[in-house]
Design an enzyme around this catalytic site. Structure first.
Site, PDB file in Angstrom:
ATOM      1  N   HIS A   1       0.865  -1.182   0.000  1.00 21.92           N
ATOM      2  CA  HIS A   1       0.000   0.000   0.000  1.00 21.92           C
ATOM      3  C   HIS A   1       0.906   1.238   0.000  1.00 21.92           C
ATOM      4  O   HIS A   1       1.948   1.268   0.660  1.00 21.92           O
ATOM      5  CB  HIS A   1      -0.928   0.005   1.223  1.00 21.92           C
ATOM      6  CG  HIS A   1      -2.126  -0.888   1.046  1.00 21.92           C
ATOM      7  ND1 HIS A   1      -2.879  -1.347   2.097  1.00 21.92           N
ATOM      8  CD2 HIS A   1      -2.697  -1.401  -0.082  1.00 21.92           C
ATOM      9  CE1 HIS A   1      -3.866  -2.098   1.626  1.00 21.92           C
ATOM     10  NE2 HIS A   1      -3.771  -2.155   0.315  1.00 21.92           N
TER      11      HIS A   1
ATOM     12  N   ASP B   1       1.104   4.158   1.308  1.00 21.79           N
ATOM     13  CA  ASP B   1       1.599   4.876   2.487  1.00 21.79           C
ATOM     14  C   ASP B   1       2.727   4.110   3.199  1.00 21.79           C
ATOM     15  O   ASP B   1       3.259   4.586   4.199  1.00 21.79           O
ATOM     16  CB  ASP B   1       0.457   5.233   3.456  1.00 21.79           C
ATOM     17  CG  ASP B   1      -0.370   4.037   3.889  1.00 21.79           C
ATOM     18  OD1 ASP B   1      -0.416   3.028   3.138  1.00 21.79           O
ATOM     19  OD2 ASP B   1      -0.989   4.090   4.967  1.00 21.79           O
ATOM     20  N   HIS B   2       3.096   2.969   2.650  1.00 18.37           N
ATOM     21  CA  HIS B   2       4.206   2.197   3.218  1.00 18.37           C
ATOM     22  C   HIS B   2       5.372   2.020   2.243  1.00 18.37           C
ATOM     23  O   HIS B   2       6.413   1.503   2.632  1.00 18.37           O
ATOM     24  CB  HIS B   2       3.715   0.831   3.699  1.00 18.37           C
ATOM     25  CG  HIS B   2       2.766   0.952   4.847  1.00 18.37           C
ATOM     26  ND1 HIS B   2       3.106   0.667   6.143  1.00 18.37           N
ATOM     27  CD2 HIS B   2       1.477   1.396   4.891  1.00 18.37           C
ATOM     28  CE1 HIS B   2       2.072   0.905   6.942  1.00 18.37           C
ATOM     29  NE2 HIS B   2       1.065   1.352   6.202  1.00 18.37           N
TER      30      HIS B   2
ATOM     31  N   ASP C   1       0.611  -3.031   8.516  1.00 22.32           N
ATOM     32  CA  ASP C   1      -0.767  -2.867   8.965  1.00 22.32           C
ATOM     33  C   ASP C   1      -1.370  -4.243   9.229  1.00 22.32           C
ATOM     34  O   ASP C   1      -1.075  -5.199   8.508  1.00 22.32           O
ATOM     35  CB  ASP C   1      -1.594  -2.182   7.882  1.00 22.32           C
ATOM     36  CG  ASP C   1      -1.168  -0.744   7.609  1.00 22.32           C
ATOM     37  OD1 ASP C   1      -0.307  -0.219   8.314  1.00 22.32           O
ATOM     38  OD2 ASP C   1      -1.694  -0.153   6.654  1.00 22.32           O
TER      39      ASP C   1
ATOM     40  N   HIS D   1       0.310   4.754  13.254  1.00 20.73           N
ATOM     41  CA  HIS D   1      -0.558   4.564  12.085  1.00 20.73           C
ATOM     42  C   HIS D   1      -1.963   5.101  12.355  1.00 20.73           C
ATOM     43  O   HIS D   1      -2.967   4.535  11.937  1.00 20.73           O
ATOM     44  CB  HIS D   1      -0.632   3.084  11.663  1.00 20.73           C
ATOM     45  CG  HIS D   1      -1.044   2.911  10.221  1.00 20.73           C
ATOM     46  ND1 HIS D   1      -2.346   2.647   9.852  1.00 20.73           N
ATOM     47  CD2 HIS D   1      -0.343   2.988   9.076  1.00 20.73           C
ATOM     48  CE1 HIS D   1      -2.395   2.551   8.529  1.00 20.73           C
ATOM     49  NE2 HIS D   1      -1.197   2.748   8.034  1.00 20.73           N
TER      50      HIS D   1
END
Lengths: 301, 301
Positions: free
Chosen positions: B62, B64-65, B210, B268
């Site tokens: 993803h 955002d990582h 996550d 997070h």
């Protein structure tokens, strides 16, 4: 015509300098030009509404011009965007973005429409009733286009006092703005030039980055109001320019002079230079109307 | 063991908050964990030398990582890096990075070594003489791993005064640190425990993000010194957690409690929450030793 510089430095994002990205506001459009890493944060900083961006133009696939694109596309999705988004850029751009969406299992809910460019000739890639956008084939280490944004000739402006005095029915006003003569309520023919004024002169903006000195772009950008031409180097490093296929400030100024541009904007400075004022000084020896871009600077023309 | 939080917010980079990235300094290694957009600028801000990063661990694909990864790899190239760079992440990560290098015609001059992960069981993915790294299979919308960083049992420490008094030749010092008894210059056997002290207790760090609440990670991270466990939501939004496969602060605390962790770090956070102190309060109802991560915060353990 309003131009917001989000980033104007070459190579890598740094604490105080951003890679290439600009927003051009032209006749109601908000065109995003290039999208280096960090562009979405720069858009937020400069309070540019994400929803107003419908067309993104990517000059070439070097990271400092497009590594922020996938994040922006993804953020639009997270924010629930529904409007179409058009992306214009070199062949391969679609594969890069869709591969990442596929592996993240995160497809956009809005239409993402790629217009992949492959031609080495200038072509019309966008048109609406007010604006046209053409590619400007450039010469860099990979396939690269600049972009020429041109306002179309607008409608004539009504001279409201004259129109009222001439006793013309409101229903004819539109005809007048289109340049026609009309008949008034007394049956007299009223000449268009007696009750209207010239339309606002259409403006144009040429974005040329990255490129080495390439004289054959001159006919494409002749008489452009504003030319952004990359100037990675000063003449003292002119030996690096052809090797890396970049330009010096002096070369940018030569192009502006030959094209009879209104104003030359310099940018894409190599971070080796501490003081970018030297770029302006160097360019002014060839062409007077020079401005330096800076991250966050807004130009209104 | 020193942990620098470069970013600890979910979803998108913003003006004041960054997506996930951390640097763990452990026995001379600088491990970069996740690499959201803007990570390279955060590394600069926190004066972390690029050359010290040799291993990058990516939890999942993803944006955002990992949207900052391609830019970091590219910047290393521009800075003339020569040292190998190892990247550990889900299958597909190699294709994403190499496609962009191919289209930019910009291959690295250093070795870029991908270790693509596909297993759903915990596995040892890195080992040197001082440290081991294991995957922690997590449960998220796409294939995701956390990472467990474990120091190895170190050598015993010499009690210099005792060693000198016991008249032991310097040549035997190494044997002593390895736990052996030795014979001194007078021919007497010297017991190891009389002249050495216990080694520093090895430390461990688990990064879990996550993931939704997943109790079967508990045996993998039992007695871990420091656990970073994502807490995207508070219990008031607990209905969103299973749907989006994220966790609440309370769930993170339950994992920490069951695993008998030393300290729990939360992060997070969804950007919907203005005040992240509520995350700490909620977790503390279940587990006492809770700390909030914040961009730029440094933890030393």
């Amino acid at each position: 015509m309003k131009l917001t510089i989000l980033g104007c430095y070459s190579a890598t994002p740094r604490i105080l300098t951003n890679p290439t990205s600009q927003v051009l506001e032209m006749r109601g459009n908000m065109f995003l030009i290039d999208c280096g890493e960090g562009t979405q944060v720069q858009l937020r900083k400069h309070k540019i509404k994400f929803s107003r961006i419908k067309h993104i133009f990517i000059s070439h696939l070097h990271g400092d011009h497009f590594f922020g694109l996938v994040g922006l596309v993804s953020t639009f999705r997270l924010l629930g965007r529904e409007a179409d988004l058009h992306i214009y850029g070199p062949k391969g751009i679609k594969e890069i973005i869709t591969l990442q969406m596929k592996l993240a299992d995160s497809w956009t809910n809005y239409n993402l429409i790629f217009h992949e460019l492959t031609s080495n000739d200038s072509e019309l890639i966008y048109e609406d009733d007010k604006v046209e956008v053409y590619t400007i084939p450039l010469e860099h280490r990979v396939y690269t286009n600049g972009f020429l944004f041109k306002e179309k000739e607008g409608n004539r402006k009504l001279d409201i006092n004259a129109v009222e005095e001439a006793n013309i029915d409101v229903a004819y006003y539109r005809k007048l703005t289109q340049g026609f003569d009309v008949v008034n309520e007394n049956g007299e023919t009223i000449k268009n030039e007696d009750v209207t004024k010239d339309a606002v002169k259409p403006k144009s903006y040429a974005f040329c980055s990255d490129t080495m000195y390439k004289e054959d772009i001159v006919p494409l950008i002749e008489n452009v109001d504003v030319l952004y031409h990359e100037s990675t180097f000063l003449e003292t490093q002119s030996h690096l320019a052809p090797k890396t296929k970049h330009s010096t400030a002096k070369e940018a100024a030569s192009i502006a002079k030959k094209a009879n541009a209104g104003t030359l904007l310099l940018g894409h400075y190599s971070t080796r230079y501490k003081d970018v004022n030297c770029f302006k000084e160097e360019a002014k020896e060839v062409f007077q109307a020079v401005e330096l871009t800076q991250d966050g600077k807004v130009f209104e023309f």
